[in-house]
Design a protein around this motif. Sequence first.
Motif, PDB file in Angstrom:
ATOM      1  N   SER A  46      25.843  65.148  -5.907  1.00 28.52           N
ATOM      2  CA  SER A  46      26.326  65.090  -4.525  1.00 28.52           C
ATOM      3  C   SER A  46      25.981  63.756  -3.877  1.00 28.52           C
ATOM      4  CB  SER A  46      25.717  66.249  -3.732  1.00 28.52           C
ATOM      5  OG  SER A  46      26.130  66.202  -2.395  1.00 28.52           O
ATOM      6  N   LEU A  47      24.748  63.305  -4.055  1.00 25.89           N
ATOM      7  CA  LEU A  47      24.319  62.045  -3.451  1.00 25.89           C
ATOM      8  C   LEU A  47      25.038  60.848  -4.072  1.00 25.89           C
ATOM      9  CD1 LEU A  47      20.512  62.802  -3.111  1.00 25.89           C
ATOM     10  CD2 LEU A  47      22.177  62.597  -1.247  1.00 25.89           C
ATOM     11  N   LEU A  48      25.247  60.873  -5.384  1.00 27.78           N
ATOM     12  CA  LEU A  48      25.986  59.787  -6.025  1.00 27.78           C
ATOM     13  C   LEU A  48      27.398  59.686  -5.461  1.00 27.78           C
ATOM     14  CD1 LEU A  48      24.921  60.010  -9.777  1.00 27.78           C
ATOM     15  CD2 LEU A  48      24.559  58.078  -8.229  1.00 27.78           C
ATOM     16  N   THR A  56      20.974  52.333  -9.691  1.00 33.50           N
ATOM     17  CA  THR A  56      20.068  52.259 -10.825  1.00 33.50           C
ATOM     18  C   THR A  56      19.314  53.582 -10.917  1.00 33.50           C
ATOM     19  OG1 THR A  56      18.201  51.431  -9.530  1.00 33.50           O
ATOM     20  CG2 THR A  56      19.717  49.767 -10.469  1.00 33.50           C
ATOM     21  N   THR A  57      18.692  53.834 -12.040  1.00 33.74           N
ATOM     22  CA  THR A  57      17.889  55.048 -12.176  1.00 33.74           C
ATOM     23  C   THR A  57      16.728  55.020 -11.187  1.00 33.74           C
ATOM     24  OG1 THR A  57      18.525  55.202 -14.491  1.00 33.74           O
ATOM     25  CG2 THR A  57      16.623  56.486 -13.824  1.00 33.74           C
ATOM     26  N   GLY A  58      16.183  53.843 -10.916  1.00 30.76           N
ATOM     27  CA  GLY A  58      15.119  53.724  -9.918  1.00 30.76           C
ATOM     28  C   GLY A  58      15.582  54.137  -8.533  1.00 30.76           C
ATOM     29  N   GLN A  59      16.803  53.763  -8.176  1.00 30.22           N
ATOM     30  CA  GLN A  59      17.345  54.169  -6.883  1.00 30.22           C
ATOM     31  C   GLN A  59      17.575  55.682  -6.843  1.00 30.22           C
ATOM     32  OE1 GLN A  59      20.595  51.348  -7.167  1.00 30.22           O
ATOM     33  NE2 GLN A  59      19.858  50.264  -5.337  1.00 30.22           N
ATOM     34  N   ARG A  86      26.728  55.606 -17.540  1.00 32.15           N
ATOM     35  CA  ARG A  86      25.912  54.413 -17.357  1.00 32.15           C
ATOM     36  C   ARG A  86      26.753  53.202 -17.764  1.00 32.15           C
ATOM     37  NH1 ARG A  86      21.527  57.812 -19.933  1.00 32.15           N
ATOM     38  NH2 ARG A  86      19.806  57.850 -18.465  1.00 32.15           N
ATOM     39  N   LYS A  87      26.647  52.155 -16.962  1.00 37.60           N
ATOM     40  CA  LYS A  87      27.329  50.904 -17.282  1.00 37.60           C
ATOM     41  C   LYS A  87      26.348  49.764 -17.047  1.00 37.60           C
ATOM     42  CE  LYS A  87      32.028  52.319 -16.263  1.00 37.60           C
ATOM     43  NZ  LYS A  87      33.213  52.111 -15.443  1.00 37.60           N
ATOM     44  N   PRO A  88      26.469  48.687 -17.822  1.00 42.49           N
ATOM     45  CA  PRO A  88      25.568  47.554 -17.594  1.00 42.49           C
ATOM     46  C   PRO A  88      25.727  46.995 -16.178  1.00 42.49           C
ATOM     47  CG  PRO A  88      26.812  47.281 -19.633  1.00 42.49           C
ATOM     48  CD  PRO A  88      27.392  48.456 -18.915  1.00 42.49           C
ATOM     49  N   ASP A  89      24.618  46.592 -15.591  1.00 44.78           N
ATOM     50  CA  ASP A  89      24.642  45.945 -14.286  1.00 44.78           C
ATOM     51  C   ASP A  89      25.296  44.580 -14.467  1.00 44.78           C
ATOM     52  OD1 ASP A  89      23.958  44.379 -11.998  1.00 44.78           O
ATOM     53  OD2 ASP A  89      22.252  45.685 -11.610  1.00 44.78           O
ATOM     54  N   PRO A  90      26.347  44.257 -13.727  1.00 46.28           N
ATOM     55  CA  PRO A  90      27.031  42.975 -13.933  1.00 46.28           C
ATOM     56  C   PRO A  90      26.171  41.760 -13.566  1.00 46.28           C
ATOM     57  CG  PRO A  90      27.963  44.137 -12.034  1.00 46.28           C
ATOM     58  CD  PRO A  90      26.989  45.073 -12.696  1.00 46.28           C
ATOM     59  N   HIS A  91      25.115  41.980 -12.765  1.00 46.67           N
ATOM     60  CA  HIS A  91      24.255  40.884 -12.340  1.00 46.67           C
ATOM     61  C   HIS A  91      22.967  40.785 -13.148  1.00 46.67           C
ATOM     62  CE1 HIS A  91      27.024  40.479  -9.038  1.00 46.67           C
ATOM     63  NE2 HIS A  91      26.821  41.751  -8.717  1.00 46.67           N
ATOM     64  N   ASP A  92      22.627  41.832 -13.872  1.00 46.10           N
ATOM     65  CA  ASP A  92      21.397  41.852 -14.664  1.00 46.10           C
ATOM     66  C   ASP A  92      21.628  42.767 -15.859  1.00 46.10           C
ATOM     67  OD1 ASP A  92      18.885  42.110 -15.781  1.00 46.10           O
ATOM     68  OD2 ASP A  92      17.867  42.542 -13.881  1.00 46.10           O
ATOM     69  N   THR A  96      20.947  49.126 -16.054  1.00 43.60           N
ATOM     70  CA  THR A  96      22.215  49.860 -16.042  1.00 43.60           C
ATOM     71  C   THR A  96      22.412  50.469 -14.669  1.00 43.60           C
ATOM     72  OG1 THR A  96      21.202  51.904 -16.839  1.00 43.60           O
ATOM     73  CG2 THR A  96      22.140  50.425 -18.511  1.00 43.60           C
ATOM     74  N   ARG A  97      23.648  50.741 -14.370  1.00 42.07           N
ATOM     75  CA  ARG A  97      24.031  51.399 -13.126  1.00 42.07           C
ATOM     76  C   ARG A  97      24.648  52.745 -13.476  1.00 42.07           C
ATOM     77  NH1 ARG A  97      22.614  49.017  -8.172  1.00 42.07           N
ATOM     78  NH2 ARG A  97      22.108  46.876  -8.667  1.00 42.07           N
ATOM     79  N   VAL A  98      24.383  53.730 -12.655  1.00 39.88           N
ATOM     80  CA  VAL A  98      24.857  55.094 -12.890  1.00 39.88           C
ATOM     81  C   VAL A  98      25.894  55.422 -11.825  1.00 39.88           C
ATOM     82  CG1 VAL A  98      24.190  57.524 -13.025  1.00 39.88           C
ATOM     83  CG2 VAL A  98      22.618  55.733 -13.849  1.00 39.88           C
ATOM     84  N   SER A  99      27.021  55.958 -12.263  1.00 38.21           N
ATOM     85  CA  SER A  99      28.050  56.391 -11.318  1.00 38.21           C
ATOM     86  C   SER A  99      28.662  57.690 -11.821  1.00 38.21           C
ATOM     87  CB  SER A  99      29.129  55.322 -11.163  1.00 38.21           C
ATOM     88  OG  SER A  99      29.771  55.098 -12.397  1.00 38.21           O
ATOM     89  N   LEU A 100      29.331  58.381 -10.918  1.00 38.70           N
ATOM     90  CA  LEU A 100      30.060  59.575 -11.322  1.00 38.70           C
ATOM     91  C   LEU A 100      31.184  59.150 -12.261  1.00 38.70           C
ATOM     92  CD1 LEU A 100      30.336  61.438  -7.910  1.00 38.70           C
ATOM     93  CD2 LEU A 100      28.725  61.878  -9.764  1.00 38.70           C
TER      94      LEU A 100
END
Length: 169
Positions: A46-48, A56-59, A86-92, A96-100
């Motif tokens: 829901s939050l995503l 990020t997983t940290g977020q 999960r997809k690689p972060d385009p800046h780092d 990885t970045r997590v999205s629905l």
Amino acid sequence: MSNGNREGLIAAVAVAARRQHAAYSLFNQAMADRLGLHPTDLQCVSLLGLEPEPLTTGQIAELTGLTSGSATRLVDRLERAGLVERKPDPHDRRRTRVSLTARRAPEAEAAWDAPGDAFAALLAEFGDEELRVIERYLRRSTEVGSAQAARLRGRQPGTRGRQPGTREG
């Protein structure tokens, strides 16, 4: 309005808010059960859905109040269920970045149809000014609740991690 009436009204709102929270917790558990998810996993989905960008997983750990390890396991479960990717972060590239997922499980989408319609019908009962008050109350109570959760965990809002000796969620 006399002071006694105001105190009674504040008490009535507090009681109604506690009952609403309990009802929503039961709804969240029932929806999670219907989808075969843990309630925390459902809340993460829901939050995503509210975030404009992948997290990020940290977020995600910060949003859910979990440790980074627990948040990683949560994302692993959601990925296996086909709800996130999960997809690689385009800046780092190390992150990885997590999205629905673009096409979430159809049963997950369909499960929200009836509750979404019911909540939309409820909101339609209120005028614009009432909706502004409701939105302000919900936004502010979310801020207060988040601050109190952080206080109970012994840390300031916006800081990650748990204090030693606290339970993982």
